[in-house]
Write an enzyme that holds these catalytic residues in place. Structure first.
Site, PDB file in Angstrom:
ATOM      1  N   ALA A 170       0.868  -1.175   0.000  1.00  0.00           N
ATOM      2  CA  ALA A 170       0.000   0.000   0.000  1.00  0.00           C
ATOM      3  C   ALA A 170       0.904   1.223   0.000  1.00  0.00           C
ATOM      4  CB  ALA A 170      -0.887  -0.021   1.232  1.00  0.00           C
ATOM      5  N   GLY A 207       0.694  -4.908   1.008  1.00  0.00           N
ATOM      6  CA  GLY A 207      -0.486  -4.960   0.144  1.00  0.00           C
ATOM      7  C   GLY A 207      -0.207  -5.621  -1.200  1.00  0.00           C
ATOM      8  N   GLU A 242      -0.601  -9.135  -0.569  1.00  0.00           N
ATOM      9  CA  GLU A 242      -2.023  -9.379  -0.280  1.00  0.00           C
ATOM     10  C   GLU A 242      -2.873  -9.364  -1.555  1.00  0.00           C
ATOM     11  OE1 GLU A 242      -1.860  -6.215   2.633  1.00  0.00           O
ATOM     12  OE2 GLU A 242      -2.499  -7.622   4.196  1.00  0.00           O
ATOM     13  N   GLU A 281       4.800  -4.967   7.298  1.00  0.00           N
ATOM     14  CA  GLU A 281       4.081  -3.869   7.959  1.00  0.00           C
ATOM     15  C   GLU A 281       4.544  -3.644   9.392  1.00  0.00           C
ATOM     16  OE1 GLU A 281       2.688  -6.245   6.110  1.00  0.00           O
ATOM     17  OE2 GLU A 281       1.122  -5.411   4.833  1.00  0.00           O
TER      18      GLU A 281
HETATM   19  N1  CAA Z   1       4.652   3.222  -0.623  1.00  0.00           N
HETATM   20  C1  CAA Z   1       5.054   4.371  -1.188  1.00  0.00           C
HETATM   21  N2  CAA Z   1       6.222   4.503  -1.850  1.00  0.00           N
HETATM   22  C2  CAA Z   1       7.012   3.406  -1.944  1.00  0.00           C
HETATM   23  C3  CAA Z   1       6.647   2.167  -1.386  1.00  0.00           C
HETATM   24  C4  CAA Z   1       5.397   2.086  -0.708  1.00  0.00           C
HETATM   25  N3  CAA Z   1       4.932   0.943  -0.180  1.00  0.00           N
HETATM   26  N4  CAA Z   1       7.647   1.268  -1.627  1.00  0.00           N
HETATM   27  C5  CAA Z   1       8.574   1.929  -2.342  1.00  0.00           C
HETATM   28  N5  CAA Z   1       8.203   3.215  -2.525  1.00  0.00           N
HETATM   29  C6  CAA Z   1       8.939   4.284  -3.220  1.00  0.00           C
HETATM   30  C7  CAA Z   1      10.100   4.785  -2.394  1.00  0.00           C
HETATM   31  O1  CAA Z   1       9.673   5.730  -1.442  1.00  0.00           O
HETATM   32  C8  CAA Z   1      10.984   5.377  -3.462  1.00  0.00           C
HETATM   33  O2  CAA Z   1      10.461   6.635  -3.824  1.00  0.00           O
HETATM   34  P1  CAA Z   1      11.433   7.934  -3.915  1.00  0.00           P
HETATM   35  O3  CAA Z   1      12.375   7.577  -5.037  1.00  0.00           O
HETATM   36  O4  CAA Z   1      10.495   9.033  -4.228  1.00  0.00           O
HETATM   37  O5  CAA Z   1      12.127   8.019  -2.621  1.00  0.00           O
HETATM   38  C9  CAA Z   1      10.772   4.429  -4.643  1.00  0.00           C
HETATM   39  O6  CAA Z   1       9.541   3.752  -4.388  1.00  0.00           O
HETATM   40  C10 CAA Z   1      11.853   3.381  -4.765  1.00  0.00           C
HETATM   41  O7  CAA Z   1      11.967   2.721  -3.513  1.00  0.00           O
HETATM   42  P2  CAA Z   1      13.361   2.491  -2.768  1.00  0.00           P
HETATM   43  O8  CAA Z   1      14.304   3.616  -3.062  1.00  0.00           O
HETATM   44  O9  CAA Z   1      13.065   2.232  -1.325  1.00  0.00           O
HETATM   45  O10 CAA Z   1      13.859   1.168  -3.516  1.00  0.00           O
HETATM   46  P3  CAA Z   1      14.836   0.041  -2.942  1.00  0.00           P
HETATM   47  O11 CAA Z   1      15.152  -0.847  -4.090  1.00  0.00           O
HETATM   48  O12 CAA Z   1      15.956   0.640  -2.172  1.00  0.00           O
HETATM   49  O13 CAA Z   1      13.949  -0.788  -1.865  1.00  0.00           O
HETATM   50  C11 CAA Z   1      11.965  -1.919  -1.107  1.00  0.00           C
HETATM   51  C12 CAA Z   1      12.853  -1.518  -2.310  1.00  0.00           C
HETATM   52  C13 CAA Z   1      12.709  -2.896  -0.210  1.00  0.00           C
HETATM   53  C14 CAA Z   1      10.720  -2.589  -1.686  1.00  0.00           C
HETATM   54  C15 CAA Z   1      11.590  -0.656  -0.308  1.00  0.00           C
HETATM   55  O14 CAA Z   1      11.082   0.335  -1.219  1.00  0.00           O
HETATM   56  C16 CAA Z   1      10.551  -0.869   0.733  1.00  0.00           C
HETATM   57  O15 CAA Z   1      10.850  -1.393   1.785  1.00  0.00           O
HETATM   58  N6  CAA Z   1       9.279  -0.454   0.474  1.00  0.00           N
HETATM   59  C17 CAA Z   1       8.214  -0.519   1.428  1.00  0.00           C
HETATM   60  C18 CAA Z   1       7.698  -1.937   1.607  1.00  0.00           C
HETATM   61  C19 CAA Z   1       6.606  -1.978   2.646  1.00  0.00           C
HETATM   62  O16 CAA Z   1       6.812  -1.651   3.802  1.00  0.00           O
HETATM   63  N7  CAA Z   1       5.381  -2.375   2.228  1.00  0.00           N
HETATM   64  C20 CAA Z   1       4.237  -2.453   3.093  1.00  0.00           C
HETATM   65  C21 CAA Z   1       3.394  -1.207   2.968  1.00  0.00           C
HETATM   66  S1  CAA Z   1       2.096  -1.108   4.162  1.00  0.00           S
HETATM   67  C22 CAA Z   1       0.839  -2.068   3.546  1.00  0.00           C
HETATM   68  O17 CAA Z   1       0.939  -2.618   2.479  1.00  0.00           O
HETATM   69  C23 CAA Z   1      -0.383  -2.154   4.420  1.00  0.00           C
HETATM   70  C24 CAA Z   1      -1.391  -3.175   4.009  1.00  0.00           C
HETATM   71  O18 CAA Z   1      -1.336  -4.309   4.420  1.00  0.00           O
HETATM   72  C25 CAA Z   1      -2.503  -2.816   3.147  1.00  0.00           C
END
Ligand code: CAA
Length: 257
Positions: free
Chosen positions: A65, A108, A111, A131
């Site tokens: 998400a 998400g 999911e 999460e």
């Molecule tokens: N939401 C918003 N933006 C996201 C995102 C997310 N879930 N995941 C990645 N991005 C964005 C980053 O902020 C970044 O944007 P900027 O360039 O503007 O900074 C861009 O995508 C590239 O990401 P990274 O620079 O972090 O890329 P990376 O290769 O270094 O890492 C990753 C990749 C490990 C997937 C890392 O991006 C990450 O950990 N993302 C979040 C994963 C996460 O926590 N997901 C769960 C979300 S909560 C949820 O989903 C709730 C639910 O159950 C419904």
């Protein structure tokens, strides 16, 4: 229909949805999920489409998400809006959906892949429910569908530590139906969807419904549903065609598609 966050195509009898927010690793914001729901509804209404594939990019199916969209929300905001309810359009779709997952399928993203009927993963895929690292828990089925798919031990491990699981482990655990080389991912999924779409539509939809019943009911009720459904399909011309073609040693040509 105009889409800004996804690409929607038809390949033969297969509807293909490609999540397309590359700069955000396909983070699932409200607009993207609304478009996915609308595209699925359009495919549902299209008799030319018999099955759907949802995929992302090589780097990410979806990284979850959209954290930036959620970060400032309060409890009343999330409770009253209940935005994840709108994601249910994926789980409620009647036509089969294959998730073709390459790269990250996190939070998400994992999911939504689990809301699909089965997952074909690239050997690059990484699944997880991270999460917990954000101070919350999965909100779109990560504690429920994942537990049913891979069992308590691994689901607890993933949800409590937030660690990622690679494609091999995901297949071994039962989350993923097949693992293929990344370069073959979308073609493999489309081929599988094409095959599904070539069969009798009532049989396909009822097979999906019957398997899903296994998660919702007792074994006795599920078996009763399966038996009645099996029997009902003898009322379709496609049963005559399918069995007749076998007896006559020819390929079946299903009409109800
Ligand atoms: N939401 C918003 N933006 C996201 C995102 C997310 N879930 N995941 C990645 N991005 C964005 C980053 O902020 C970044 O944007 P900027 O360039 O503007 O900074 C861009 O995508 C590239 O990401 P990274 O620079 O972090 O890329 P990376 O290769 O270094 O890492 C990753 C990749 C490990 C997937 C890392 O991006 C990450 O950990 N993302 C979040 C994963 C996460 O926590 N997901 C769960 C979300 S909560 C949820 O989903 C709730 C639910 O159950 C419904």
């Amino acid at each position: 229909m105009v889409f800004e966050n996804i690409i929607v195509e038809t390949r033969g009898r297969v509807g293909l949805i490609t999540l397309n927010r590359p700069k955000a690793l396909n983070a699932l914001n409200g607009a993207l999920m609304e478009e996915v729901g609308n595209a699925l509804e359009a495919f549902q209404a299209d008799k030319g489409v018999g099955a759907v594939v949802i995929t992302g990019s090589e780097k990410a199916f979806a990284a979850g998400a959209d954290i930036k969209e959620m970060a400032g929300l309060s409890y009343p905001d999330t409770y009253l809006d209940d935005f994840i309810t709108r994601w249910d359009r994926v789980a409620q779709a009647r036509k089969p959906i294959i998730a073709a997952v390459g790269g990250f399928a996190l939070g998400g993203g994992c999911e939504v892949a689990m809301m699909c009927d089965f997952i074909i993963a690239a050997d690059t895929a990484k699944f997880g429910q991270p999460e917990i690292k954000l101070g919350v828990i999965p909100g779109a089925g990560g504690t429920q569908r994942l537990t049913r798919a891979i069992g308590k031990a691994k689901a607890m491990d993933l949800c409590l530590t937030g660690r990622l699981m690679d494609a091999t482990e995901a297949e071994r655990a039962g989350l993923v139906a097949r693992v293929v080389p990344a370069a073959e991912l979308v073609d493999t999924a489309i081929k599988a969807a094409e095959e599904i779409a070539s069969f009798s539509a009532p049989a396909v939809l009822l097979a999906k419904e019957a398997v899903n019943r296994a998660f919702e009911t007792s074994l006795a009720e599920g078996l009763r549903f399966e038996r009645r459904t099996f029997q009902a399909l003898f009322g379709t011309p496609d049963q005559k065609e399918g069995m007749g073609a076998f007896v006559e040693k020819r390929k079946a040509e299903f009409k109800s598609r």
